[in-house]
Write an enzyme that holds these catalytic residues in place. Structure first.
Site, PDB file in Angstrom:
ATOM      1  N   THR B  28       0.923  -1.041   0.315  1.00  0.00           N
ATOM      2  CA  THR B  28       0.178   0.138  -0.013  1.00  0.00           C
ATOM      3  C   THR B  28       0.752   1.419  -0.075  1.00  0.00           C
ATOM      4  OG1 THR B  28      -0.198  -0.231   2.863  1.00  0.00           O
ATOM      5  CG2 THR B  28      -1.633  -1.249   1.137  1.00  0.00           C
ATOM      6  N   GLY B  29       2.393   0.931  -0.008  1.00  0.00           N
ATOM      7  CA  GLY B  29       3.387   2.699   0.337  1.00  0.00           C
ATOM      8  C   GLY B  29       3.323   3.179  -1.275  1.00  0.00           C
ATOM      9  N   VAL B  31       6.304   3.068  -3.255  1.00  0.00           N
ATOM     10  CA  VAL B  31       7.174   2.168  -3.603  1.00  0.00           C
ATOM     11  C   VAL B  31       6.248   0.846  -3.626  1.00  0.00           C
ATOM     12  CG1 VAL B  31       8.921   0.657  -3.884  1.00  0.00           C
ATOM     13  CG2 VAL B  31       9.312   2.751  -2.995  1.00  0.00           C
ATOM     14  N   CYS B 146      18.350   4.705  -3.318  1.00  0.00           N
ATOM     15  CA  CYS B 146      17.319   5.530  -4.617  1.00  0.00           C
ATOM     16  C   CYS B 146      19.373   5.717  -4.614  1.00  0.00           C
ATOM     17  CB  CYS B 146      16.878   5.812  -4.219  1.00  0.00           C
ATOM     18  SG  CYS B 146      16.016   7.325  -2.943  1.00  0.00           S
ATOM     19  N   GLN B 173      19.033  15.500  -5.460  1.00  0.00           N
ATOM     20  CA  GLN B 173      17.877  14.709  -4.988  1.00  0.00           C
ATOM     21  C   GLN B 173      16.201  15.129  -4.774  1.00  0.00           C
ATOM     22  OE1 GLN B 173      21.436  12.617  -2.085  1.00  0.00           O
ATOM     23  NE2 GLN B 173      19.332  11.602  -1.818  1.00  0.00           N
ATOM     24  N   SER B 176      10.563  13.233  -3.471  1.00  0.00           N
ATOM     25  CA  SER B 176      10.006  11.999  -2.914  1.00  0.00           C
ATOM     26  C   SER B 176      10.911  10.944  -2.534  1.00  0.00           C
ATOM     27  CB  SER B 176       9.512  11.382  -4.183  1.00  0.00           C
ATOM     28  OG  SER B 176      10.991  11.007  -5.131  1.00  0.00           O
ATOM     29  N   GLY B 177      12.235  11.417  -2.798  1.00  0.00           N
ATOM     30  CA  GLY B 177      13.314  10.240  -1.390  1.00  0.00           C
ATOM     31  C   GLY B 177      13.652   9.837  -0.432  1.00  0.00           C
ATOM     32  N   ARG B 264      19.575  18.012  -1.774  1.00  0.00           N
ATOM     33  CA  ARG B 264      17.785  17.973  -1.778  1.00  0.00           C
ATOM     34  C   ARG B 264      17.649  19.486  -3.057  1.00  0.00           C
ATOM     35  NH1 ARG B 264      15.365  13.522  -1.318  1.00  0.00           N
ATOM     36  NH2 ARG B 264      16.122  13.779   1.305  1.00  0.00           N
ATOM     37  N   HIS B 271      15.863  11.788  -8.860  1.00  0.00           N
ATOM     38  CA  HIS B 271      17.244  11.147  -8.801  1.00  0.00           C
ATOM     39  C   HIS B 271      18.210  11.915 -10.118  1.00  0.00           C
ATOM     40  CE1 HIS B 271      15.779  11.044  -4.582  1.00  0.00           C
ATOM     41  NE2 HIS B 271      17.064   9.956  -4.519  1.00  0.00           N
ATOM     42  N   ASN B 344      13.879   7.591  -8.990  1.00  0.00           N
ATOM     43  CA  ASN B 344      14.109   7.388  -7.371  1.00  0.00           C
ATOM     44  C   ASN B 344      13.239   6.200  -7.368  1.00  0.00           C
ATOM     45  OD1 ASN B 344      12.927   9.950  -7.506  1.00  0.00           O
ATOM     46  ND2 ASN B 344      12.381   9.338  -5.351  1.00  0.00           N
TER      47      ASN B 344
HETATM   48  N1  LIG Z   1      10.978   6.745  -1.525  1.00  0.00           N
HETATM   49  C1  LIG Z   1      12.205   6.153  -2.546  1.00  0.00           C
HETATM   50  O1  LIG Z   1      12.705   6.718  -3.103  1.00  0.00           O
HETATM   51  C2  LIG Z   1      12.410   5.116  -2.006  1.00  0.00           C
HETATM   52  C3  LIG Z   1      14.205   4.244  -2.717  1.00  0.00           C
HETATM   53  C4  LIG Z   1      14.567   3.503  -1.989  1.00  0.00           C
HETATM   54  C5  LIG Z   1      13.395   2.250  -0.921  1.00  0.00           C
HETATM   55  N2  LIG Z   1      12.638   2.927  -0.349  1.00  0.00           N
HETATM   56  C6  LIG Z   1      12.445   2.400   0.615  1.00  0.00           C
HETATM   57  O2  LIG Z   1      11.309   1.327   0.553  1.00  0.00           O
HETATM   58  C7  LIG Z   1      10.721   1.473   1.885  1.00  0.00           C
HETATM   59  C8  LIG Z   1       9.420   2.065   1.919  1.00  0.00           C
HETATM   60  O3  LIG Z   1       9.078   3.465   1.431  1.00  0.00           O
HETATM   61  P1  LIG Z   1       7.708   4.209   0.735  1.00  0.00           P
HETATM   62  O4  LIG Z   1       8.833   5.552   0.697  1.00  0.00           O
HETATM   63  O5  LIG Z   1       7.365   3.184  -0.400  1.00  0.00           O
HETATM   64  O6  LIG Z   1       6.848   4.099   2.145  1.00  0.00           O
HETATM   65  P2  LIG Z   1       5.385   4.558   2.407  1.00  0.00           P
HETATM   66  O7  LIG Z   1       4.607   5.033   1.616  1.00  0.00           O
HETATM   67  O8  LIG Z   1       5.963   5.337   4.111  1.00  0.00           O
HETATM   68  O9  LIG Z   1       4.866   2.530   2.529  1.00  0.00           O
HETATM   69  C9  LIG Z   1       5.688   1.988   3.344  1.00  0.00           C
HETATM   70  C10 LIG Z   1       5.082   0.607   3.492  1.00  0.00           C
HETATM   71  O10 LIG Z   1       5.257   0.009   4.295  1.00  0.00           O
HETATM   72  C11 LIG Z   1       3.548  -0.663   5.360  1.00  0.00           C
HETATM   73  N3  LIG Z   1       3.942  -0.582   6.962  1.00  0.00           N
HETATM   74  C12 LIG Z   1       4.564   0.411   7.525  1.00  0.00           C
HETATM   75  N4  LIG Z   1       4.305  -0.317   9.173  1.00  0.00           N
HETATM   76  C13 LIG Z   1       3.875  -1.872   8.713  1.00  0.00           C
HETATM   77  C14 LIG Z   1       3.970  -2.478   9.947  1.00  0.00           C
HETATM   78  N5  LIG Z   1       4.786  -1.900  11.065  1.00  0.00           N
HETATM   79  N6  LIG Z   1       3.229  -3.604   9.005  1.00  0.00           N
HETATM   80  C15 LIG Z   1       3.528  -3.969   7.924  1.00  0.00           C
HETATM   81  N7  LIG Z   1       3.690  -2.538   6.990  1.00  0.00           N
HETATM   82  C16 LIG Z   1       3.346  -1.625   8.200  1.00  0.00           C
HETATM   83  C17 LIG Z   1       3.057   0.533   4.943  1.00  0.00           C
HETATM   84  O11 LIG Z   1       1.310   0.105   5.343  1.00  0.00           O
HETATM   85  P3  LIG Z   1       0.191   0.776   5.348  1.00  0.00           P
HETATM   86  O12 LIG Z   1      -0.343   1.257   3.924  1.00  0.00           O
HETATM   87  O13 LIG Z   1      -0.672   0.167   6.674  1.00  0.00           O
HETATM   88  O14 LIG Z   1       0.551   1.719   6.566  1.00  0.00           O
HETATM   89  C18 LIG Z   1       2.860   0.327   3.468  1.00  0.00           C
HETATM   90  O15 LIG Z   1       2.270  -0.048   2.798  1.00  0.00           O
HETATM   91  C19 LIG Z   1      11.483   1.576   3.234  1.00  0.00           C
HETATM   92  O16 LIG Z   1      11.885   1.398   3.393  1.00  0.00           O
HETATM   93  C20 LIG Z   1      12.417   3.427   2.217  1.00  0.00           C
HETATM   94  O17 LIG Z   1      13.875   3.109   2.594  1.00  0.00           O
HETATM   95  C21 LIG Z   1      12.081   4.009  -0.459  1.00  0.00           C
END
Ligand SMILES: NC(=O)c1ccc[n+]([C@@H]2O[C@H](COP(=O)([O-])OP(=O)(O)OC[C@H]3O[C@@H](n4cnc5c(N)ncnc54)[C@H](OP(=O)(O)O)[C@@H]3O)[C@@H](O)[C@H]2O)c1
Ligand SMILES: NC(=O)c1ccc[n+]([C@@H]2O[C@H](COP(=O)([O-])OP(=O)(O)OC[C@H]3O[C@@H](n4cnc5c(N)ncnc54)[C@H](OP(=O)(O)O)[C@@H]3O)[C@@H](O)[C@H]2O)c1
Lengths: 366, 366
Positions: B28-29, B31, B146, B173, B176-177, B264, B271, B344
């Site tokens: 649901t996030g 990514v 990223c 950067q 959205s990072g 940033r 990025h 990213n």
């Molecule tokens: N944004 C970037 O550019 C980027 C790049 C590389 C890596 N990442 C990494 O990818 C990961 C996700 O990033 P994102 O930007 O997608 O974050 P996000 O939009 O905040 O999404 C987080 C996801 O994790 C779930 N979650 C949170 N707490 C949880 C829990 N206790 N148990 C089960 N699920 C849980 C959330 O579910 P709910 O909907 O239920 O809250 C949601 O699906 C992070 O580790 C981040 O460092 C991000």
């Protein structure tokens, strides 16, 4: 004093015991406006000040040192009796008219690109190489471009201590570096895209929405553009090669290795630079910070834990070079990484020209 | 095939001759959403796909491969029978739950920072070091961050030919990072300042006008911010040290010299990086361009005379790393300068995780 050579010596100043007469050519421009501000707020070293523009702006009334002054059209006579002439006009106007001013006896402080690399024209940054101002066989003294000026005072200070050997620079250049047209284009683009949450998510979105590109080769709002200037050899841009040439000339280091990448960012004013500098001697973080903090024209702003580092929004409108993020390379004890910001219309243009003119004035005033 | 070690081998896949069952934790996030897009458009290599989130989003209905799917809450049982589990969740959730998934027999493709530098967890970029995916004693395979992913495919290709020795990187950067909060903050700030011509001219103007800073330590709209992550030794930021560690690990080059400066910029997604790369061997501009053009996952976009270079606005939403501004240093025949852009959220996060999972799936499928 009195060791000057060629035209532009003291003979034409405004009365033997008086203060030198100054002509400001380009007084109605973006840089010219900042020059009038500076002339009104710094120590008053001039006698008469003449404001000069193209015929189009002649007759306009501006204010300098708190007094009204009428702008006159550029003509050979505006330099009669002038000891110093600042030129803040397009390159081709400087190229044509600076020699005229010099021939009439004015020492020229030129801000354009026309004479920077001429071997018989010194390229002067008063905090770095003030003595070079005296050796001006053509009566012309040049200032570097705004990107070089955003870093050279800080680099000069570190160079004196450690001996600079190599420079890798990436710029974050403001729209105003491309003049008023650049400023207008960025504001117009931001008005079109600012706050529209549909934009920035798909390729082409922003390109379709920003409207006119103005002086930039790609949309600048919500984007960064890795190109400034015109194409040069080997894929380099003219702006990137200018940085290399100018830094070498100001530091008197013809063999300095320089790789610069010029990137435009959606900021109105103030250029930033990410600098990786390699020195002949081992550097120490604390000592380098102290050198910067103790250098005239530089302000150290370097406490990232407290969110203290220079950003364009915080330094715009100020005179100094702001230095932060000072780090010694983890893999090379002779390398420093740092982040610098400076207002491209102040130290980057108007202020350096004013400082050069003040050096000349000091020399001409008994 | 079949040379895998530790937990997460083929025993739990979805029927001996069938395709592996996949769990997407964090579906649901931000990514997660891109992962569902990729699963719906790439070659279909999975049997069942289970969508997993926190209890807060359980019960939501999403769509994958054109079919509706209900999100379930994270619990040990969601991994029963799953051969592969993608984790795109906050670091601490990965740290706690990836070992649970592995213990239940799923091979984990983790996108978080929790395991990247663990010596018994491989850090895999399929275009660069695909073979490392097999050596996973803990049943966990990590993806780099990223910023590393915005350059590593291009660098890996050049490294194979010339042997990388040193890297100086400055980043541009995207907001959205810093996750959805970063995106929302930048849009909100741009809505406040976009098009206001009074702003950007004096220090403090923008700071006073942008409103909430969100996850950033300074205003991002109309500004650039030379800080990302948390303070680390010697004035470096955690993000800068991560780049150094990750590039070294992926390239298998523990002595590589790396200086990174993370900045940033007011861009929503994608990025960009200005890279100065020094190699063991002499480089040639044309050959380097040909290597990049011929590398899977890289697109060469390098005709500055025609205004062709990568910009974030042009590459957002696309899969590859875009490479341009390829130049050999004028002062060092072994150094290349180039400018790279990548989305990213795609190669920088979702795509690499999907590719890692596909490598594992290929190994598990007879
Ligand atoms: N944004 C970037 O550019 C980027 C790049 C590389 C890596 N990442 C990494 O990818 C990961 C996700 O990033 P994102 O930007 O997608 O974050 P996000 O939009 O905040 O999404 C987080 C996801 O994790 C779930 N979650 C949170 N707490 C949880 C829990 N206790 N148990 C089960 N699920 C849980 C959330 O579910 P709910 O909907 O239920 O809250 C949601 O699906 C992070 O580790 C981040 O460092 C991000
Ligand atoms: N913008 C920067 O960041 C920056 C930095 C460093 C150096 N510079 C240099 O500074 C110089 C001025 O830049 P700017 O940004 O101030 O430009 P600008 O705003 O366009 O101003 C140009 C000035 O030159 C005058 N001018 C133009 N053509 C003329 C002519 N034929 N005869 C006499 N005067 C003429 C104009 O007078 P009218 O009002 O009559 O047109 C105006 O006063 C340029 O050489 C530029 O490269 C600029």
């Amino acid at each position: 004093m009195g060791s000057t050579t060629g035209p532009g010596t003291a003979r034409t100043r405004d009365g033997r015991a008086g203060r030198p007469t100054l002509a400001v050519v380009g007084a109605t421009g973006a840089v010219g406006g900042v020059i009038l501000d500076l002339l009104s707020t710094r120590r008053n070293v001039y006698g008469e000040i003449r404001l000069v523009s193209s015929p189009g702006s002649a007759g306009r009334r501006l204010s300098v040192r708190g007094e009204p002054a009428e702008v006159v059209a550029l003509a050979p006579e505006v330099f009669d009796g002038a000891a110093i002439a600042m030129f803040v006009v397009p390159d081709e106007v400087s190229a044509a008219w600076a020699p005229v001013a010099a021939a009439r006896g004015a020492v020229v402080a030129d801000d354009s690109n026309a004479f920077r690399m001429a071997p018989d024209v010194p390229l002067v940054v008063p905090e770095v190489n003030p003595d070079r101002v005296r050796d001006r066989p053509r009566g012309i003294v040049a200032s570097p471009g705004c990107t070089t000026l955003a870093m050279i005072v800080a680099l000069g200070a570190l160079h004196r201590r450690y001996g600079l050997r190599e420079l890798v620079v990436s710029s974050y250049q403001a729209a105003s570096g491309a003049g008023q047209d650049g400023i207008d284009t960025l504001y117009a683009q931001m008005e079109k895209v600012g706050g529209d949450r549909a934009l920035g998510n798909r390729a082409g979105d922003v390109r379709g929405a920003v409207g006119e590109l103005g002086p930039f080769p790609a949309p600048l709002a919500m984007n960064v553009v890795p190109w400034a200037g015109s194409p040069a050899e080997g894929g380099w841009s003219s702006e990137e090669l200018k940085i290399r040439d100018e830094v070498r000339k100001v530091l008197g280091a013809p063999d300095l290795r320089v790789s610069a990448t010029c990137v435009r960012v959606p900021v109105v004013k103030a250029h930033s630079l990410s600098v990786h500098a390699v020195f002949r001697e081992r550097v120490e973080q604390r000592e380098a910070q102290a050198i910067l903090a103790g250098s005239p024209g530089v302000v150290l702003c370097d406490n990232p834990e407290l969110h203290e580092f220079p950003t364009p929004a915080d330094v715009v409108g100020t005179d100094p070079t702001w230095a932060g993020r000072v780090r010694r390379s983890l893999d090379d004890p002779r390398a420093l990484d740092l982040f610098l910001c400076g207002d491209n219309l102040r130290k980057g243009a108007a202020l350096n020209t004013v400082q050069v003119a003040e050096l000349i004035a000091a020399e001409l005033t008994p």
